[in-house]
Motif scaffolding. Structure first.
Motif, PDB file in Angstrom:
ATOM      1  N   LEU A  50       0.858  -1.184   0.000  1.00  0.00           N
ATOM      2  CA  LEU A  50       0.000   0.000   0.000  1.00  0.00           C
ATOM      3  C   LEU A  50       0.894   1.234   0.000  1.00  0.00           C
ATOM      4  O   LEU A  50       1.587   1.516   0.976  1.00  0.00           O
ATOM      5  N   TYR A  51       0.887   1.964  -1.111  1.00  0.00           N
ATOM      6  CA  TYR A  51       1.774   3.112  -1.301  1.00  0.00           C
ATOM      7  C   TYR A  51       0.972   4.403  -1.252  1.00  0.00           C
ATOM      8  O   TYR A  51      -0.038   4.548  -1.937  1.00  0.00           O
ATOM      9  N   GLY A  52       1.439   5.356  -0.436  1.00  0.00           N
ATOM     10  CA  GLY A  52       0.803   6.656  -0.352  1.00  0.00           C
ATOM     11  C   GLY A  52       1.429   7.624  -1.338  1.00  0.00           C
ATOM     12  O   GLY A  52       2.507   8.172  -1.082  1.00  0.00           O
ATOM     13  N   THR A  92      -3.676   6.563  -3.113  1.00  0.00           N
ATOM     14  CA  THR A  92      -2.841   5.369  -2.965  1.00  0.00           C
ATOM     15  C   THR A  92      -2.709   4.597  -4.270  1.00  0.00           C
ATOM     16  O   THR A  92      -3.556   4.674  -5.156  1.00  0.00           O
ATOM     17  N   SER A  94      -1.883   0.453  -4.876  1.00  0.00           N
ATOM     18  CA  SER A  94      -1.670  -0.818  -4.188  1.00  0.00           C
ATOM     19  C   SER A  94      -1.337  -1.906  -5.188  1.00  0.00           C
ATOM     20  O   SER A  94      -1.921  -1.968  -6.276  1.00  0.00           O
TER      21      SER A  94
END
Length: 273
Positions: A50-52, A92, A94
């Protein structure tokens, strides 16, 4: 069908309930969340990165809490029950990865630094047809994405939580309003045990001494405040420091950055004077 991105740096959106039905090792999806949004406790059969892309998140599991600054990602192992809180509005990307293809072996969550190549691979993956053709450019891109996820550097963003309910409650309360002035004697008194017993129990249940844990919690709290654009001096005083310079020194030792140079502060909205 993936919804076209409205902005060149914004990932396309794929409904999460469609991910498991796609017969590919990796399926990428984008999402947007408002400030204050909470994803209730849930788990995924696939592992998740999970990348912000923007904003600030907190991920909580039964054994700890992780603050995820902008331009960082959290690795969530397959089947790990978790809750996500959006401390800012968040966009995000993902990657949902079949367990047998997972490039990381950690059994608990990890916060990872995302380098430019990994960032671009994640964004590009969300724009691909999720039913990408095998033995194609898209499959090669996915292989490289998995390699980069496996190589990503973990950063110390984990605050472990004890399983004992009474001690866990004190930890949760501290995380909401941490202070370096809070000492083991105060905690032991609230639990009606000796300070020595408290220190031994805390170490056994968290894997960290109380002072180390307290500093880690203060740093994670400071990062969340920096991401909101709040002044370093205000954060330092709120944490109980008499001199902001002492806070900055501690923060640099713990993170490798001065507070104003931390990625969370660099990505924060500008303050109005």
């Amino acid at each position: 069908m993936i919804t076209p991105a409205a902005h060149p740096a914004r990932p396309a959106v794929l409904p999460i309930d469609q991910v498991d039905g796609i017969a590919r090792p990796v399926v990428a999806a984008g999402a947007q969340y408002r400030h204050g949004a909470v994803q209730p406790w849930h788990s995924h059969r696939r592992a998740q990165l999970l990348y912000g892309l923007s904003g600030l998140m907190q991920v909580i599991t039964a054994d700890g809490a992780w603050v995820v600054p902008p331009q960082h990602a959290v690795w969530i192992p397959s089947g790990r029950e978790h809750q996500s809180r959006m401390l800012q509005a968040v966009t995000t990307c993902s990657a949902f990865i079949e367990p047998e293809h997972a490039p990381r072996v950690a059994s608990s969550c990890q916060v990872l630094a995302v380098r430019p190549l990994l960032r671009e691979l994640l964004i590009e993956a969300t724009r691909m047809d999720p039913h990408y053709v095998l033995h194609s450019r898209e499959e090669n891109l996915i292989r490289l994405l998995l390699d980069e996820i496996g190589r990503a550097e973990e950063i110390p963003a984990h605050v472990p939580l004890p399983p004992e309910p009474r001690l866990g409650e004190l930890c949760h309360r501290f995380l909401a309003a941490p202070s370096i002035r809070s000492g083991p004697a105060q905690w032991a008194l609230q639990l009606h045990i000796s300070e020595r017993t408290f220190s031994r129990r805390f170490l056994a249940q968290t894997g960290m001494g109380f002072q180390q844990w307290r500093l880690r919690a203060c740093v994670m709290y400071a990062i969340s405040r920096l991401a909101l654009g709040q002044p370093v001096t205000t954060i330092a005083y709120d944490l109980g420091y008499e001199r902001p310079a002492a806070f900055s020194t501690m923060f640099r030792k713990m993170t490798g950055h001065m507070p104003s140079a931390h990625p969370a502060a660099q990505a924060a909205p500008a303050r109005a004077d």
